[in-house]
Scaffold this motif. Structure first.
Motif, PDB file in Angstrom:
ATOM      1  N   ASP A 303       0.848  -1.195   0.000  1.00 23.44           N
ATOM      2  CA  ASP A 303       0.000   0.000   0.000  1.00 23.44           C
ATOM      3  C   ASP A 303       0.882   1.243   0.000  1.00 23.44           C
ATOM      4  O   ASP A 303       1.150   1.834   1.032  1.00 23.44           O
ATOM      5  CB  ASP A 303      -0.910  -0.021   1.236  1.00 23.44           C
ATOM      6  CG  ASP A 303      -1.924   1.111   1.207  1.00 23.44           C
ATOM      7  OD1 ASP A 303      -2.017   1.811   0.182  1.00 23.44           O
ATOM      8  OD2 ASP A 303      -2.623   1.292   2.216  1.00 23.44           O
ATOM      9  N   TRP A 304       1.356   1.629  -1.188  1.00 24.15           N
ATOM     10  CA  TRP A 304       2.240   2.788  -1.339  1.00 24.15           C
ATOM     11  C   TRP A 304       1.610   3.767  -2.313  1.00 24.15           C
ATOM     12  O   TRP A 304       0.979   3.369  -3.282  1.00 24.15           O
ATOM     13  CB  TRP A 304       3.606   2.371  -1.899  1.00 24.15           C
ATOM     14  CG  TRP A 304       4.476   1.648  -0.936  1.00 24.15           C
ATOM     15  CD1 TRP A 304       4.182   0.505  -0.257  1.00 24.15           C
ATOM     16  CD2 TRP A 304       5.816   2.006  -0.553  1.00 24.15           C
ATOM     17  NE1 TRP A 304       5.251   0.135   0.531  1.00 24.15           N
ATOM     18  CE2 TRP A 304       6.262   1.040   0.355  1.00 24.15           C
ATOM     19  CE3 TRP A 304       6.672   3.060  -0.908  1.00 24.15           C
ATOM     20  CZ2 TRP A 304       7.536   1.090   0.930  1.00 24.15           C
ATOM     21  CZ3 TRP A 304       7.932   3.107  -0.330  1.00 24.15           C
ATOM     22  CH2 TRP A 304       8.363   2.136   0.591  1.00 24.15           C
ATOM     23  N   ARG A 305       1.850   5.041  -2.090  1.00 30.21           N
ATOM     24  CA  ARG A 305       1.348   6.044  -3.013  1.00 30.21           C
ATOM     25  C   ARG A 305       2.286   6.190  -4.211  1.00 30.21           C
ATOM     26  O   ARG A 305       1.857   6.387  -5.335  1.00 30.21           O
ATOM     27  CB  ARG A 305       1.226   7.400  -2.311  1.00 30.21           C
ATOM     28  CG  ARG A 305       0.460   8.430  -3.128  1.00 30.21           C
ATOM     29  CD  ARG A 305       0.117   9.627  -2.268  1.00 30.21           C
ATOM     30  NE  ARG A 305       1.273  10.449  -1.982  1.00 30.21           N
ATOM     31  CZ  ARG A 305       1.646  11.488  -2.730  1.00 30.21           C
ATOM     32  NH1 ARG A 305       0.942  11.818  -3.784  1.00 30.21           N
ATOM     33  NH2 ARG A 305       2.692  12.188  -2.407  1.00 30.21           N
ATOM     34  N   ASN A 306       3.610   6.066  -3.967  1.00 27.62           N
ATOM     35  CA  ASN A 306       4.587   6.325  -5.023  1.00 27.62           C
ATOM     36  C   ASN A 306       5.165   5.018  -5.577  1.00 27.62           C
ATOM     37  O   ASN A 306       5.928   4.327  -4.892  1.00 27.62           O
ATOM     38  CB  ASN A 306       5.705   7.211  -4.464  1.00 27.62           C
ATOM     39  CG  ASN A 306       6.636   7.704  -5.541  1.00 27.62           C
ATOM     40  OD1 ASN A 306       7.115   6.916  -6.347  1.00 27.62           O
ATOM     41  ND2 ASN A 306       6.889   8.996  -5.567  1.00 27.62           N
ATOM     42  N   PRO A 307       4.839   4.662  -6.832  1.00 26.06           N
ATOM     43  CA  PRO A 307       5.284   3.377  -7.388  1.00 26.06           C
ATOM     44  C   PRO A 307       6.794   3.304  -7.616  1.00 26.06           C
ATOM     45  O   PRO A 307       7.379   2.228  -7.542  1.00 26.06           O
ATOM     46  CB  PRO A 307       4.537   3.297  -8.725  1.00 26.06           C
ATOM     47  CG  PRO A 307       4.208   4.707  -9.082  1.00 26.06           C
ATOM     48  CD  PRO A 307       4.035   5.440  -7.784  1.00 26.06           C
ATOM     49  N   PHE A 308       7.426   4.452  -7.861  1.00 25.66           N
ATOM     50  CA  PHE A 308       8.874   4.486  -8.088  1.00 25.66           C
ATOM     51  C   PHE A 308       9.609   4.067  -6.811  1.00 25.66           C
ATOM     52  O   PHE A 308      10.580   3.314  -6.846  1.00 25.66           O
ATOM     53  CB  PHE A 308       9.282   5.898  -8.506  1.00 25.66           C
ATOM     54  CG  PHE A 308      10.752   6.073  -8.753  1.00 25.66           C
ATOM     55  CD1 PHE A 308      11.316   5.639  -9.944  1.00 25.66           C
ATOM     56  CD2 PHE A 308      11.565   6.675  -7.804  1.00 25.66           C
ATOM     57  CE1 PHE A 308      12.675   5.811 -10.177  1.00 25.66           C
ATOM     58  CE2 PHE A 308      12.922   6.849  -8.032  1.00 25.66           C
ATOM     59  CZ  PHE A 308      13.482   6.413  -9.219  1.00 25.66           C
ATOM     60  N   ARG A 339      -4.972   3.565  -5.117  1.00 25.52           N
ATOM     61  CA  ARG A 339      -3.620   4.074  -5.363  1.00 25.52           C
ATOM     62  C   ARG A 339      -3.379   4.312  -6.858  1.00 25.52           C
ATOM     63  O   ARG A 339      -2.550   5.122  -7.234  1.00 25.52           O
ATOM     64  CB  ARG A 339      -2.574   3.080  -4.855  1.00 25.52           C
ATOM     65  CG  ARG A 339      -2.565   2.908  -3.350  1.00 25.52           C
ATOM     66  CD  ARG A 339      -2.223   4.183  -2.648  1.00 25.52           C
ATOM     67  NE  ARG A 339      -1.827   3.982  -1.261  1.00 25.52           N
ATOM     68  CZ  ARG A 339      -1.542   4.976  -0.438  1.00 25.52           C
ATOM     69  NH1 ARG A 339      -1.612   6.218  -0.862  1.00 25.52           N
ATOM     70  NH2 ARG A 339      -1.188   4.743   0.806  1.00 25.52           N
ATOM     71  N   THR A 340      -4.070   3.575  -7.710  1.00 28.20           N
ATOM     72  CA  THR A 340      -3.844   3.684  -9.155  1.00 28.20           C
ATOM     73  C   THR A 340      -4.910   4.533  -9.836  1.00 28.20           C
ATOM     74  O   THR A 340      -4.826   4.789 -11.030  1.00 28.20           O
ATOM     75  CB  THR A 340      -3.864   2.286  -9.818  1.00 28.20           C
ATOM     76  OG1 THR A 340      -5.188   1.751  -9.719  1.00 28.20           O
ATOM     77  CG2 THR A 340      -2.905   1.338  -9.138  1.00 28.20           C
ATOM     78  N   ARG A 341      -5.924   4.944  -9.072  1.00 27.06           N
ATOM     79  CA  ARG A 341      -7.026   5.689  -9.670  1.00 27.06           C
ATOM     80  C   ARG A 341      -6.535   7.018 -10.257  1.00 27.06           C
ATOM     81  O   ARG A 341      -5.861   7.794  -9.574  1.00 27.06           O
ATOM     82  CB  ARG A 341      -8.108   5.945  -8.621  1.00 27.06           C
ATOM     83  CG  ARG A 341      -9.439   6.369  -9.219  1.00 27.06           C
ATOM     84  CD  ARG A 341     -10.541   6.221  -8.195  1.00 27.06           C
ATOM     85  NE  ARG A 341     -10.804   4.813  -7.866  1.00 27.06           N
ATOM     86  CZ  ARG A 341     -11.118   4.376  -6.649  1.00 27.06           C
ATOM     87  NH1 ARG A 341     -11.192   5.192  -5.647  1.00 27.06           N
ATOM     88  NH2 ARG A 341     -11.351   3.091  -6.459  1.00 27.06           N
ATOM     89  N   GLY A 342      -6.820   7.257 -11.526  1.00 26.35           N
ATOM     90  CA  GLY A 342      -6.361   8.478 -12.174  1.00 26.35           C
ATOM     91  C   GLY A 342      -4.875   8.485 -12.455  1.00 26.35           C
ATOM     92  O   GLY A 342      -4.317   9.487 -12.866  1.00 26.35           O
TER      93      GLY A 342
END
Ligand SMILES: [Zn+2]
Length: 388
Positions: A303-308, A339-342
């Motif tokens: 559960d992370w906001r930043n995929p990088f 997290r992936t929405r938009g």
């Protein structure tokens, strides 16, 4: 040679990206060490060493670019971390890091970007304190040959952020043959302090299930970044604080919050008829779900906001096959759908920057909701099991 250059994780010291990572890791971990779940700065330790080290490096970076450097740690924290987005720092990032508009401090507490940066780059700046109890519980369970104890402990912390006095007694007595169990609970929960109550009540957030803090008056706010967007929208559930215990702040962030997504996946798979084992092999994976026909999946939930930043934390999946009790056919890294929405790039950036995913083409990155939808549905309920 500086201390940092001697650290095992340090390499490519000439690259501007690497230098930027080290600098930002020092500042971000220094900021994070000053605040807990409730967002208060620990005033007994006004300045963390890492902030001073980060400041020194920032001064060098500013001099190289002809910029005015912060004049001290207070200036670094108040003007730079709270007021200057990343694009205005003399740092170099991969474009996929999506760092440009990010601030390190928002409303006086470390932002989600700041916290994820610390978790992603912990090898650069050692910080093992946060997980000391987690490692201890894991080690003792392993020494006893009782993996289910570790899984039960995690599950309890994930489900219950507040325990009434009778609940605490019942939970402490669950494993009477293991005296350490009660000690773990004593170390995981603390009596609810009076400043965390209003009229003898403590509020629990209906969205993330964690205890809330007072908003300065008689109201409540959820400190979770997950809930920040609708902190005034949902009605908290109130619990009697008399004699009650609440989960320690660091464990909220380290176990209970990330555990919510794992729990939602486990319950979603069980609802489709699977036998779902959580924390199999002491967290080697988050979940192995097996259907009566024999089909099985192994899942790591993130559960992370930043995929990088998340890309660095994807690990190698265990090779469980054949007669192994947790043998699985397909592996998944699953992230909450919101997290992936938009952000259609999320899964692409994750795949592109994760060496672990590239080395394991049989492991797929997917959203939790899509994964549940793709799994068999027997039309009958299965079960969620805490090991073994
Ligand atoms: Zn919440």
């Amino acid at each position: 040679m500086s201390i940092l250059e001697s650290l095992p994780g340090y390499s490519g010291r000439n690259s501007p990206e690497r230098e930027s990572e080290v600098l930002l890791s020092l500042v971000a971990s220094g900021l994070s060490s000053l605040s807990g779940w409730w967002g208060q700065v620990d005033r007994r330790r006004p300045y963390d060493d890492r902030l001073q080290l980060g400041l020194d490096r920032l001064a060098v970076a500013c001099a190289r670019q002809g910029l005015e450097a912060p004049v001290g740690v207070a200036d670094l924290v108040c003007s730079w971390c709270a007021g200057r987005p990343m694009r205005d720092w003399p740092l170099v990032f991969d474009p996929d890091a999506q760092a440009d508009g990010e601030l390190l401090l928002i409303d006086g507490v470390p932002s989600e970007f700041c916290r994820e940066w610390v978790r992603a780059t912990r090898d650069l700046v050692a910080d093992v304190h946060e997980s000391a109890l987690v490692n201890h519980v894991k080690d003792v369970a392993r020494a006893l040959g009782r993996p289910e104890l570790y899984a039960h402990w995690r599950m309890l912390l994930t489900k219950k952020s507040v325990l009434s006095a009778p609940e605490m007694i019942r939970q402490r007595n669950r494993f009477l043959d293991v005296p350490s169990w009660a000690v773990w609970l004593d170390e995981s929960y603390e009596p609810v302090p009076s400043e965390g109550t209003v009229d003898g009540w403590i509020a629990v957030c209906p969205t993330c299930r964690q205890w809330m803090s007072r908003d300065g008056g008689e109201g409540w706010v959820c400190p979770s970044w997950r809930c920040a967007g609708h902190r005034y929208g949902s009605i908290p559930s109130m619990r009697d604080a008399e004699g009650a215990y609440r989960l320690r702040g660091d464990l909220v962030g380290y176990i209970a919050l990330p555990g919510q997504a794992e729990l939602r996946l486990a319950e979603g798979l069980a609802a489709r008829g699977a036998r779902v084992v959580v924390s199999p092999g002491y967290d080697a994976l988050d979940t192995v779900a097996t259907w009566p026909g024999g089909f099985a999946i192994g899942v790591d939930v993130k559960d992370w906001r930043n995929p990088f930043l998340l890309a660095r934390k994807i690990k190698k999946f265990p090779e469980w096959s054949g007669n192994h009790p947790y043998a699985y056919d397909k592996g998944f890294v699953a992230v909450p759908q919101d997290r992936t929405r938009g952000r259609q790039e999320y899964l692409r950036i994750l795949r592109k920057h994760s060496t672990a995913l590239q080395a394991q083409p049989h492991v797929q990155a997917i959203t939790i909701e899509d994964l549940i939808q793709q799994c068999p549905d027997l039309g009958a309920s299965g079960v969620v099991i805490c090991g073994p």
